[in-house]
Design an enzyme around this catalytic site. Structure first.
Site, PDB file in Angstrom:
ATOM      1  CE  LYS A 127      24.100 113.850  70.677  1.00  0.00           C
ATOM      2  NZ  LYS A 127      23.195 113.879  71.831  1.00  0.00           N
ATOM      3  CG  ASP A 167      25.833 116.313  73.231  1.00  0.00           C
ATOM      4  OD1 ASP A 167      26.973 115.842  73.115  1.00  0.00           O
ATOM      5  OD2 ASP A 167      24.900 115.687  73.765  1.00  0.00           O
TER       6      ASP A 167
END
Length: 445
Positions: A127, A167
């Site tokens: 991430k 995202d």
């Protein structure tokens, strides 16, 4: 009860990372579920592999200097947490929001590792992001920021190394800006980003994938546990971003009545059914969700986003952000007779709220399984890029539905094999852990 080996490791992490509450919460929830596996396999303790799994492979931190339209200089902090690559190259999104910090990205990378494991697609977990706020920024300001961000990050990316996607706060346009800079720096056009525009290697259905995947998971659960479907079910969805919008569209297409959605500005409760397309228009034009009542005066607006959990419903789908639903809200939902809650966001339910749902026999589907549709179609996008081919929307959508059904079936069977077929949290965590653990063991990692 948590196994003493796991308790010891968690206590060490708590001492070392006391300030990283999101990361510690995700580890604790995971440890609660896998205690029985520790007792089954002595190699887990002998190899000390849990300590290996809970620490990321590396955390890349760097400054991101950029210039606004007035010529003023700014500096943000960029990150990439490459958590685990036992199953394949690192894979996980990039988010731009002022709330980005190391704890949140470690929790997201940790969750992503096991989410990717559930899909069956050979991908590791990662991430990334930056504490940059894209709201109220011009396209040129976002472009300049993305170019600066990629100046550092591109060195750590590659189609067989680390493949990011969009995202929170990172749109398809933003992905395009980062991908364009990556190509300028590397002289390569390759599948190093997913969520790209369809004109240059992106996949159809990627925008819809997370929301559609949530509904496919809910349908599988309703069929298995209740022998029913979504027709005439009353649904509430927190959030009004990409995930929530497409969850709403798909829920309505499957016959549900979506009566409430929310944003940071508040909640809209529309008993006759939310006009999702109008809510999408509001989002796309940066309007307040309160403006929904200008077109639909019969809809009720409340300023507190948490008021959504007071609305009577059959199914609740938290699709906004982490820890948005706490114990008090969980009690309201249970008192109102909810039958199912499925996490559309990453860890949107606090740990005590999750316990309350499970203790009260409410079917609870964890986010690492329920919102795996996005990364599943990212995997399909990677396949199309590798084959230099392009699949139509229905082909991708059918493959997505097959993947989500398989995740549910595998998670359900795992939960049942451990004596509690309604504890899908345990089923998802044990199943995903075993896959990562076995891969690490066989590779000597």
């Amino acid at each position: 009860m948590m196994h003493e080996h796991l308790t010891s490791i968690y206590n060490e992490l708590q001492t070392k990372y006391s300030y990283q509450k999101e990361y510690l919460q995700s580890v604790y929830e995971f440890f609660e579920s896998i205690s029985e596996v520790i007792e089954e396999d002595p190699r887990i303790i002998e190899t000390n592999i849990i300590r290996n799994i809970v620490e990321p492979d590396r955390i890349i931190t760097f400054k991101v200097p950029w210039e606004d339209d007035k010529g003023a200089r700014h500096v943000n902090t960029g990150y990439r947490v490459q958590f685990n690559q036992a199953l394949g190259p690192y894979k996980g999104g990039i988010r731009f929001t002022p709330k980005v910090n190391e704890s949140i990205l470690k929790f997201l990378g940790f969750e992503q590792t096991f989410k990717n494991s559930l899909t069956g697609i050979p991908l590791g977990g990662a991430k990334g992001g930056a504490d940059f706020d894209p709201k109220h920024k011009s396209d040129q300001e976002i472009l300049r920021f993305c170019r600066s961000y990629m100046m550092e990050l591109h060195k750590f990316l590659g189609p067989n190394m680390d493949i990011p996607a969009g995202d929170l706060g990172v749109s398809q346009k933003t992905v395009g800006y980062m991908f364009g800079m990556y190509k300028r720096l590397t002289q390569r056009h390759e599948g190093v980003f997913t969520g790209k525009g369809t004109k240059y290697g992106g996949s159809l259905a990627r925008t819809e994938a997370t929301g559609y995947g949530i509904i496919y998971m809910v349908l599988a659960a309703l069929k298995t546990y209740f022998q029913t479907d979504l027709k005439d079910k009353i649904v509430i969805i927190s959030g009004s971003g990409n995930v929530a919008i497409h969850t709403g569209y798909k829920a309505q297409a499957m016959g549900a009545k979506v009566v409430a959605m929310s944003s940071i500005d508040g909640v809209i409760h529309h008993e006759t059914g939310i006009d999702v397309s109008y809510l999408e228009y509001i989002k796309d034009n940066n309007l307040s969700i309160k403006d929904y009542t200008l077109r639909y005066p019969s809809a009720i607006f409340a300023e507190n986003p948490k008021r959504i959990w007071e609305i009577n419903c059959d199914i609740a789908l938290p699709c906004a952000t982490e820890n948005e639903l706490d114990l008090e809200e969980a009690k309201k939902l249970v008192d109102n007779g909810i039958m199912l809650l499925a996490e559309g966001a990453n860890m949107p339910t606090t740990l005590d709220a999750t316990h309350y749902f499970l203790d009260n026999n409410i079917l609870f589907i964890p986010g690492k399984a329920c919102n795996a549709g996005g990364v599943s179609v990212s995997g399909l996008e990677m396949q199309q890029n590798a084959l230099h081919t392009y699949w139509d929307f229905d082909t991708v959508d059918q493959k997505l539905q097959t993947i989500m059904n398989r995740i549910f079936e595998d998670m359900y069977e795992t939960a049942r094999s451990y004596g509690d077929d309604k504890n899908l949290v345990k089923g998802a965590n044990i199943l995903s852990f075993k896959r990562v653990y076995q891969a690490m063991l066989e590779q000597g990692l």
